[in-house]
Each structure stands twice: as structure tokens, then as C-alpha cells.
Design a protein around this motif. Structure first.
Motif, short mmCIF file in Angstrom:
data_model
loop_
_atom_site.label_atom_id
_atom_site.label_comp_id
_atom_site.label_asym_id
_atom_site.label_seq_id
_atom_site.Cartn_x
_atom_site.Cartn_y
_atom_site.Cartn_z
N ARG A 271 0.84 -1.21 0.00
CA ARG A 271 0.00 0.00 0.00
C ARG A 271 0.87 1.25 0.00
NH1 ARG A 271 -3.32 2.95 4.29
NH2 ARG A 271 -4.89 3.97 3.00
N GLN A 272 1.86 1.30 0.86
CA GLN A 272 2.73 2.48 0.95
C GLN A 272 3.50 2.70 -0.33
OE1 GLN A 272 6.44 2.18 1.83
NE2 GLN A 272 6.70 4.37 1.90
N GLN A 273 4.07 1.64 -0.89
CA GLN A 273 4.84 1.76 -2.12
C GLN A 273 3.94 2.05 -3.32
OE1 GLN A 273 8.25 1.78 -2.60
NE2 GLN A 273 8.14 2.04 -0.39
N GLY A 274 2.72 1.54 -3.29
CA GLY A 274 1.77 1.81 -4.36
C GLY A 274 1.40 3.28 -4.43
N VAL A 275 1.18 3.90 -3.27
CA VAL A 275 0.88 5.33 -3.24
C VAL A 275 2.08 6.13 -3.73
CG1 VAL A 275 0.39 7.27 -1.68
CG2 VAL A 275 -0.88 5.13 -1.45
N ALA A 276 3.28 5.76 -3.31
CA ALA A 276 4.48 6.47 -3.76
C ALA A 276 4.66 6.34 -5.27
CB ALA A 276 5.71 5.93 -3.02
N THR A 277 4.43 5.16 -5.81
CA THR A 277 4.56 4.95 -7.25
C THR A 277 3.49 5.73 -8.01
OG1 THR A 277 5.48 2.75 -6.86
CG2 THR A 277 4.63 3.18 -9.06
N LEU A 278 2.29 5.77 -7.47
CA LEU A 278 1.21 6.54 -8.10
C LEU A 278 1.55 8.03 -8.14
CD1 LEU A 278 -1.66 6.55 -9.27
CD2 LEU A 278 -2.50 6.83 -6.95
N MET A 279 2.11 8.55 -7.07
CA MET A 279 2.49 9.97 -7.04
C MET A 279 3.61 10.26 -8.05
SD MET A 279 0.57 11.61 -5.10
CE MET A 279 -0.89 10.66 -4.88
N GLN A 280 4.55 9.34 -8.15
CA GLN A 280 5.64 9.52 -9.11
C GLN A 280 5.11 9.48 -10.54
OE1 GLN A 280 8.76 6.65 -8.60
NE2 GLN A 280 10.14 7.68 -10.00
#
Length: 161
Positions: free
Chosen positions: A48-57
Motif C-alpha cells: 500500500r505504501q509503495q503503491g501510493v508512492a509509485t502513483l504519485m511519481q
């Protein structure tokens, strides 16, 4: 492809069960079950945390007019890692953790993108990117239109004039 499917659906469960039995003999049955549940919970939080970071990138790249190809691939890798982390077993957890970590996932994604280039084409000249470039040149047309109906098409409502 047949060998890959064979190993995924036959050999992997055998390896997982053998490893679970071995760990269960070493630390006990309930601690083994607890460890499997703990890795699933930690994995879900990491995905979940990495998914949000990837989405923002990806969002930042799209705002700059770039195609977020690597981020899309990383998102797919995060989905696969989520499935692997939620599957009971230590081998799948290790593979899922490897795919979810922020320092290994971009390296794997870049490697996969290099391998996925077909016949010398590049992602920079894909149809979407070219369309975006043409759209940035101000190709906006203004005008008026009128819908004319003669009543022969049964799908269209009759003209209310």
C-alpha cells in the motif's frame, strides 16, 4: 512456458509445504502460522505504501508530459508482490518482498523495460507520446455544428421543430 507453469503450480507448493513443515518443526506450529500471518500483514502495508508512492511519481511524470512507463510496470510488479505476500509460504514471501522493496523494484523494472523493447522501437515514440506532443502544439479547432435528422433512423428521437 510449459515448464514455468509446471514449476508455479506443482513445484512451488511442494517447496512451500516442505519449508513450512521444516520451520514448524523448528519453532512450532502456532509460531509458524503467526509468522505467516505477520509477513502477510507487513507485506500488505508495504504494498500500500509503495503503491501510493509509485502513483504519485507517475502523476508527476504525467504532469510534465512524460509517459510513466516504468511507473506502470512498477505498479504491476506491486500487484504481483501483493499476491505473493498474501500467499502463505516463505518462498513466495521472499519473492514478494524482493518485488516490493523500493531499491530493488526500479532496477527490475528498468531491466524488464529494456528486454521488452520490440524491434528497435522505444517508448518515447509510442503512439500516446506522439499524440501528446501533437496536442501540445495547439491543434484546437472551434466551430459550430447542427444535427439534421430526417426521421428515418429509428434509434434517433424525432426532431422537435
Amino acid at each position: 512456458m510449459g515448464k514455468l507453469l509446471f514449476s508455479l503450480f506443482v513445484l512451488m507448493p511442494i517447496v512451500e509445504i516442505a519449508l513450512l513443515i521444516e520451520v514448524g518443526e523448528q519453532i512450532g506450529g502456532w509460531p509458524t502460522i503467526g509468522l505467516v500471518i505477520l509477513t502477510a500483514a507487513i507485506g500488505a502495508a508495504l504494498v500500500r505504501q509503495q503503491g501510493v508512492a509509485t502513483l504519485m511519481q507517475a502523476r508527476r511524470k504525467m504532469d510534465n508530459g512524460q509517459l510513466p512507463g516504468q511507473e506502470m510496470l512498477e505498479g504491476l510488479m506491486l500487484a504481483v508482490s501483493g499476491v505473493l505476500l498474501l500467499t502463505p509460504g516463505f518462498v513466495t514471501d521472499a519473492l514478494g518482498l524482493f518485488l516490493v522493496l523500493p531499491f530493488s523494484r526500479p532496477v527490475i523494472a528498468r531491466w524488464l523495460m529494456k528486454r521488452a523493447v520490440v524491434a528497435g522501437s522505444t517508448t518515447q515514440t509510442s503512439g500516446f507520446y506522439q499524440y501528446q506532443q501533437r496536442g501540445d502544439q495547439g491543434s484546437t479547432f472551434e466551430g459550430e455544428y447542427e444535427v439534421k435528422r430526417d426521421g428515418r433512423d429509428p434509434k434517433l428521437p424525432p426532431d422537435n421543430r
